[in-house]
Structure formats: structure tokens, C-alpha cells
Design a protein around this motif. Sequence first.
Motif, short mmCIF file in Angstrom:
data_model
loop_
_atom_site.label_atom_id
_atom_site.label_comp_id
_atom_site.label_asym_id
_atom_site.label_seq_id
_atom_site.Cartn_x
_atom_site.Cartn_y
_atom_site.Cartn_z
N GLU A 2 -1.33 5.27 3.50
CA GLU A 2 -2.41 4.34 3.87
C GLU A 2 -2.01 3.39 4.99
O GLU A 2 -2.87 2.72 5.58
CB GLU A 2 -2.82 3.50 2.65
N CYS B 162 0.83 -1.20 0.00
CA CYS B 162 0.00 0.00 0.00
C CYS B 162 0.87 1.26 0.00
O CYS B 162 2.07 1.22 0.27
CB CYS B 162 -0.94 0.01 1.22
N LEU C 247 -8.18 -6.90 3.75
CA LEU C 247 -8.61 -5.51 3.91
C LEU C 247 -10.12 -5.42 4.04
O LEU C 247 -10.65 -4.70 4.91
CB LEU C 247 -8.13 -4.68 2.73
N ARG D 85 -4.36 1.10 7.71
CA ARG D 85 -4.44 -0.34 7.49
C ARG D 85 -3.85 -1.12 8.66
O ARG D 85 -4.35 -2.18 9.03
CB ARG D 85 -3.74 -0.71 6.18
#
Length: 304
Positions: free
Chosen positions: A109, A105, A167, A113
Amino acid sequence: MWSIGELAEHAGVTVKTVRFYSDRGLLPEAVRSAGGHRRYGPGALDRLRTIRSLRNLGLPVPEVGRILDREDALEDVVAGQLREVGSRLAALRWREAALQLLRDCAPEERAERLRLIGAVAAPPSTAALARFWRRWLPPRLPARVAAAVIEQAVPQPPVDPTPAQVLAFTRLHAFVSGDCPGGDRGQPEAHRPDKGYRPAVLYDGLGEAFALAAPHLRAQRAPHEGEALDCFVSAYARSHGTRDTPAFRRRLGGQLAADPRIDVYWQLTAEVTTPPSGPPEPTAGAAHDWLLAALDAQVARTAV
């Protein structure tokens, strides 16, 4: 009779290993010499080899003892070890996909996450999702009906997840862990006791209607009239103690269009359950939307 050193030599292990198993009762000596030294009979070598084979499979000493004491214990012990190994492998696959998610990522981010991933175990539990549905469903719903709805609505984490599925599941977990609409705050009209619905009858019928709609969703057919739609409308009509008429269908379409929605839940559920290749598996939310679209199309057609 062999001494402890002779047994160790024949077995290809150290004296310390033989003494370890002897002290724990797995390898009892036959006699003691006049000087108090251990002596082992001819069956000790085969027993020691069996112990080593079981230990090389990762079995703990107490489980090895169970197998040596009872021959029929082997099957149970092996089954238990297979379950444990499967759980460990599932945890490792989840961790691998989660690490790949963080690696791939964008830097901006990663903090979000990492927070999402850190909120779930590896492999993840579905307990929070089940609690969400117990709060969302109407009160006093029979346990059998509630269990069937929860089983249909709660997605199981993939055995070998992709980073995208990790995710999606962590976002789903975050969604259900937040404030859940309940009571008179955003509940569908059919949940409210003053509206005259019998939720147990409704949810029994909806489960059947969703099952009938699923093949049409898998085939990517446009919403249309038929058995699935009739079953869907009938579930609402029977739960309300009324007949399925054109007027009822018009009212039902308006009611369902105005009901609150949890589209985010169903979207994330679809992402969790969709295999890396192949069409997505229909969710109850997708089936509901397909049936509602079919109802709206029919009402519009008959109104012309």
C-alpha cells in the motif's frame, strides 16, 4: 560609559553579539572615544537584555527593531508570531500523522499512499475542494449563496489529525482533482436551466433544511416526517415556482433518486471530520440522504 567589552561582560554575551546588534541599529552607542571606540550609556544594558529576550522567543531582527522603536508594536508582532508558530505546529502534526500512516500500512500500500500524501501540502490546503464545488454548482449562482454552500461542503483539515484522517483527506483531494462532472455531464436536474429551477432560491432553502436535519442525524434517529422534510421539499417547490403537493412530492422523490450522486465525496468528508472519539458530524450529503429517505417513506405511506 562602558566599552563594548564591558557591556558584553555585564550582559553575559560575547563582544561579537554586541557588535552584531550595534551594526544593525538595535543597540546604538552613546558616543565614540577619541580613538574611535564605541561607548555605551547606562540604558544599553537593559536594551540589550530586551533584545536577547525577544530573540530567544524566535523573533527575527527586523521585528525586534519594530518593537524597540514602537512600544505598541509588541502586541502585533506577538500575534503574528503566534500565527506562524500555529501554522508550523499544524504542519508538524500533519507530517507526523502522514509518517505514521506510511509506517503502519502494508508494504504493497505504501506506493499509493506516498503518492496521495505527496500531492498535498503540510498542512493541506482546501483550495482544490473549493474549485470542485465552484465547477459543480450551477452557473451564475449569486456569490453569497455559492460561498455559503462551499463553506458547508468543504471540510477543514483537523488541527491534530489521525493517520486515518490524513488518508481520507488525501483521497478526497485526489477525488476532486480528477475529472469533475459539469454542464450536461452528470449535473443534477435542478442545475439545468431548461428544467425551470431557480438555483439561488433552492440552495438557500436546502441550507436551512440540512441544518434542521442535522440534530436528527446526530441523535441517530430514523428518517421521518417533520419540519426538516417540509423545509427540504419547500425549497424545491419554491425554486420551481410551484406548490408543495402530494403529486409534487412523488415527482421530486423520483427526480432526486435519478440524480447523479457524489457519495464518495461525502463519505470521505465524514471520515475527515469525524473526531477520534464520538459520533460523526453530519455532512450536507448525509443530511440530503436522510431527507430523501424521509420523503420516500412518506410517499410510500401515502400511496398505500
